[in-house]
Design an enzyme around this catalytic site. Structure first.
Site, PDB file in Angstrom:
ATOM      1  NE  ARG A 318      10.556  96.125  92.229  1.00  0.00           N
ATOM      2  CZ  ARG A 318       9.257  96.403  92.135  1.00  0.00           C
ATOM      3  NH1 ARG A 318       8.850  97.396  91.343  1.00  0.00           N
ATOM      4  NH2 ARG A 318       8.362  95.723  92.807  1.00  0.00           N
ATOM      5  CG  ASP A 364       6.449 100.459  97.860  1.00  0.00           C
ATOM      6  OD1 ASP A 364       7.019 101.313  97.173  1.00  0.00           O
ATOM      7  OD2 ASP A 364       5.402  99.890  97.515  1.00  0.00           O
TER       8      ASP A 364
HETATM    9  N1  NMX Z   1       0.725  92.070 105.907  1.00  0.00           N
HETATM   10  C1  NMX Z   1      -0.371  91.431 106.379  1.00  0.00           C
HETATM   11  N2  NMX Z   1      -1.160  90.650 105.639  1.00  0.00           N
HETATM   12  C2  NMX Z   1      -0.808  90.463 104.348  1.00  0.00           C
HETATM   13  C3  NMX Z   1       0.341  91.041 103.791  1.00  0.00           C
HETATM   14  C4  NMX Z   1       1.113  91.896 104.621  1.00  0.00           C
HETATM   15  N3  NMX Z   1       2.178  92.555 104.167  1.00  0.00           N
HETATM   16  N4  NMX Z   1       0.437  90.683 102.490  1.00  0.00           N
HETATM   17  C5  NMX Z   1      -0.629  89.885 102.241  1.00  0.00           C
HETATM   18  N5  NMX Z   1      -1.383  89.758 103.366  1.00  0.00           N
HETATM   19  C6  NMX Z   1      -2.659  89.072 103.505  1.00  0.00           C
HETATM   20  C7  NMX Z   1      -3.661  89.714 102.566  1.00  0.00           C
HETATM   21  O1  NMX Z   1      -4.205  90.917 103.127  1.00  0.00           O
HETATM   22  C8  NMX Z   1      -4.681  88.608 102.401  1.00  0.00           C
HETATM   23  O2  NMX Z   1      -5.492  88.592 103.553  1.00  0.00           O
HETATM   24  P1  NMX Z   1      -7.062  88.199 103.476  1.00  0.00           P
HETATM   25  O3  NMX Z   1      -7.070  86.788 102.990  1.00  0.00           O
HETATM   26  O4  NMX Z   1      -7.523  88.372 104.886  1.00  0.00           O
HETATM   27  O5  NMX Z   1      -7.682  89.146 102.499  1.00  0.00           O
HETATM   28  C9  NMX Z   1      -3.801  87.360 102.421  1.00  0.00           C
HETATM   29  O6  NMX Z   1      -2.573  87.744 103.059  1.00  0.00           O
HETATM   30  C10 NMX Z   1      -3.487  86.823 101.034  1.00  0.00           C
HETATM   31  O7  NMX Z   1      -2.930  87.870 100.243  1.00  0.00           O
HETATM   32  P2  NMX Z   1      -1.881  87.523  99.068  1.00  0.00           P
HETATM   33  O8  NMX Z   1      -2.589  86.656  98.086  1.00  0.00           O
HETATM   34  O9  NMX Z   1      -0.619  87.027  99.644  1.00  0.00           O
HETATM   35  O10 NMX Z   1      -1.575  88.971  98.500  1.00  0.00           O
HETATM   36  P3  NMX Z   1      -2.282  89.750  97.295  1.00  0.00           P
HETATM   37  O11 NMX Z   1      -1.702  89.258  96.022  1.00  0.00           O
HETATM   38  O12 NMX Z   1      -3.764  89.718  97.421  1.00  0.00           O
HETATM   39  O13 NMX Z   1      -1.816  91.244  97.572  1.00  0.00           O
HETATM   40  C11 NMX Z   1      -0.259  92.893  98.249  1.00  0.00           C
HETATM   41  C12 NMX Z   1      -0.502  91.664  97.378  1.00  0.00           C
HETATM   42  C13 NMX Z   1       1.066  93.537  97.870  1.00  0.00           C
HETATM   43  C14 NMX Z   1      -1.386  93.910  97.976  1.00  0.00           C
HETATM   44  C15 NMX Z   1      -0.251  92.474  99.733  1.00  0.00           C
HETATM   45  O14 NMX Z   1       0.842  91.624  99.971  1.00  0.00           O
HETATM   46  C16 NMX Z   1      -0.195  93.657 100.691  1.00  0.00           C
HETATM   47  O15 NMX Z   1      -1.258  94.199 101.034  1.00  0.00           O
HETATM   48  N6  NMX Z   1       1.035  94.069 101.137  1.00  0.00           N
HETATM   49  C17 NMX Z   1       1.183  95.253 101.967  1.00  0.00           C
HETATM   50  C18 NMX Z   1       1.061  96.496 101.120  1.00  0.00           C
HETATM   51  C19 NMX Z   1       2.244  96.679 100.204  1.00  0.00           C
HETATM   52  O16 NMX Z   1       3.384  96.561 100.609  1.00  0.00           O
HETATM   53  N7  NMX Z   1       1.968  97.006  98.932  1.00  0.00           N
HETATM   54  C20 NMX Z   1       3.052  97.378  98.001  1.00  0.00           C
HETATM   55  C21 NMX Z   1       3.196  96.461  96.801  1.00  0.00           C
HETATM   56  C22 NMX Z   1       4.302  96.958  95.928  1.00  0.00           C
HETATM   57  N8  NMX Z   1       3.915  98.155  95.214  1.00  0.00           N
HETATM   58  O17 NMX Z   1       4.572  99.158  95.249  1.00  0.00           O
HETATM   59  O18 NMX Z   1       2.879  98.170  94.523  1.00  0.00           O
HETATM   60  C1  MLT Z   2       4.983  97.487  91.154  1.00  0.00           C
HETATM   61  O1  MLT Z   2       6.149  97.884  91.165  1.00  0.00           O
HETATM   62  O2  MLT Z   2       4.167  97.861  90.299  1.00  0.00           O
HETATM   63  C2  MLT Z   2       4.543  96.612  92.287  1.00  0.00           C
HETATM   64  O3  MLT Z   2       5.557  95.790  92.719  1.00  0.00           O
HETATM   65  C3  MLT Z   2       3.210  95.965  92.125  1.00  0.00           C
HETATM   66  C4  MLT Z   2       3.056  94.863  91.116  1.00  0.00           C
HETATM   67  O4  MLT Z   2       3.940  94.522  90.354  1.00  0.00           O
HETATM   68  O5  MLT Z   2       1.932  94.304  91.115  1.00  0.00           O
END
Ligand code: NMX
Ligand code: MLT
Length: 426
Positions: A318, A364
């Protein structure tokens, strides 16, 4: 009867039969096991939901009914709604019929505009949207019929009715929120001659090439429409819907989840980060400057919005759709140049930092720069645009869940004591 309802009516008995067969003939078979890590880690990877509208593979991303999203970016969002619900793309006649159906349901009751007028001027647009979607439930046909005594076999039918009413009104209320909240003047009334995505673009009002803007909005609506059922918003809507709350409550609940910065609010956070960076350097920074700036953010314990994903382990297709669009249409726009530069720099930084399991951009990371170009500059609004699109997938999932006759969701929780005793036995 609309062509969509007629098609679904012919498909629902078979779907019900498949559910019955699975339960009767395979009910005790094991398809997934649960580890302690999964319980502590947000239930990642536990296969516990059925969702036919779409699936997300860690190494390929979103497919809608088996079709990769990059093959669908030129379609109308209404066609994606049809595809998610029925399993195939509509014919031209079916597509026109669905458009007519939606266009006949766009009128918003007057009391909704009074509610919109009462919000404090600095209310977040997602607070406005979730409140208004709930308030629209005043007119729920499902609730009205349920109160009279609705047979379970017809739950899906009235959920479809509510969903079409709601989906038709989403662009109307979302654009009204934009114009009210950001002082853009009177609401712009919808046009009956435009498709759903173009109508939304038209009602927002925007600058520049209208055809390009309409085309962008259609693509945006398509790529954000669904992401299987385990993401925060879809899962929340599913749980709320399983209590037989109507589509309005279910969608509003899901959108409340989409409003979180780790989920859909990342859409606003991405452009905020891009603008802050441009502001900081008063120009597009060099690669070295940007690397240092982004690293400092990571060192301060902040996330880089738009990067990482709970399921994906590759660049989100996407994101690729938006990137390709930007390269073709607005290659010299500073915000878009920043998006490209971040794509070049952030994954290596995240890999170096060693925490994120997925260092690649998600949906995003680019879209804000695209809509900004057409004059929608207020990034606090961006998650509302995401929400309009996501109403397609969330409502489709709810309709199919009701067609399958799914029961109330109720997983088991355990205490920490139970967990510690259990693991020490093994
Ligand atoms: N920047 C910095 N640190 C990150 C990021 C990032 N973009 N992505 C993951 N990490 C860190 C995360 O905070 C965690 O840290 P800690 O162990 O200190 O708690 C560690 O890496 C492991 O996280 P993951 O297992 O890789 O990711 P998780 O599955 O828990 O979360 C997200 C996924 C999407 C929440 C995470 O990658 C994130 O916070 N990204 C930035 C926010 C974002 O772009 N969200 C949008 C997702 C798409 N949507 O629209 O929903
Ligand atoms: C979504 O589009 O809902 C996001 O990429 C988050 C997800 O699939 O967990």
């Amino acid at each position: 009867m609309s062509m969509l309802k007629a098609k679904l009516s012919s498909q629902v008995p078979d779907l019900k039969e498949r559910v019955r067969n699975l339960g009767k003939n395979h009910g005790s078979k094991v398809i997934s096991q649960v580890t302690v890590e999964q319980v502590l880690g947000g239930m990642r990877g536990i296969k516990s939901l059925i969702c036919d509208t779409s699936e997300v593979g860690l190494d390929y991303g979103l497919k809608i009914r088996g079709i990769p999203i990059l093959e669908l970016t030129e379609k109308l969002p209404e066609d994606i709604l049809w595809l998610m619900l029925t399993g195939s793309l509509p014919t031209e006649e079916e597509s026109n019929d669905l458009q007519k159906e939606l266009n006949s349901r766009m009128e918003v009751p007057e009391f909704i505009w009074k509610i919109l007028d009462t919000f404090p001027a600095d209310t977040h647009p997602m607070n406005m949207l979730t409140s208004i979607v709930t308030a629209l439930g005043y007119d729920s046909k499902f609730k009205r019929e349920y109160d009279k005594g609705l047979k379970k076999d017809l739950y899906w039918d009235y959920t479809l009715e509510d969903s079409l009413d709601l989906i038709a009104k989403m662009p109307v209320i979302a654009s009204a929120i934009y114009r009210k909240r950001f002082g853009k003047g009177e609401r712009i009334a919808p046009r009956k001659d435009l498709d759903w995505g173009a109508n939304f673009a038209y009602m927002l009002g925007a600058e520049g090439n209208k055809d390009e803007w309409y085309k962008l909005m259609r693509m945006y609506m398509v790529v954000h429409s669904d992401h299987e059922s385990g993401n925060v918003s879809a899962f929340t809507s599913h749980v709320v819907g399983s209590a037989l709350s109507d589509a309005y409550y279910s969608l509003a609940a899901g959108l409340a989840g989409l409003a979180g910065p780790l989920h859909g609010l990342a859409n606003q956070e991405c452009l905020k980060f891009v603008l802050e960076t441009l502001n900081h350097f008063s120009k597009v920074p060099s690669d070295d400057e940007l690397r240092a700036f982004a690293k400092d953010r990571l060192d301060r314990g902040l996330v880089i919005p738009g990067y990482g994903h709970a399921v994906l382990r590759v660049t989100d297709p996407r994101f690729t759709a938006s990137l390709e669009w930007g390269k073709k249409v607005i290659p010299n726009d500073d915000r878009f140049v920043m998006v490209e530069k971040l794509f070049k720099i952030v994954p290596d930084l995240l890999i170096e930092q060693g925490k994120a399991k997925d260092p690649w951009p998600n949906v995003d990371a680019a879209t804000g720069a695209l809509v900004y170009h057409y004059g929608i500059k207020e990034f606090e609004y961006y998650t509302v645009i995401f929400s309009v699109s996501r109403s397609l997938g969330i409502c489709s999932q709810l309709i199919l869940s009701r067609a399958m006759g799914e029961p109330i969701t109720r997983p088991k929780s355990v205490t920490m004591d139970w967990m510690e005793k259990e693991v020490n036995k093994q």
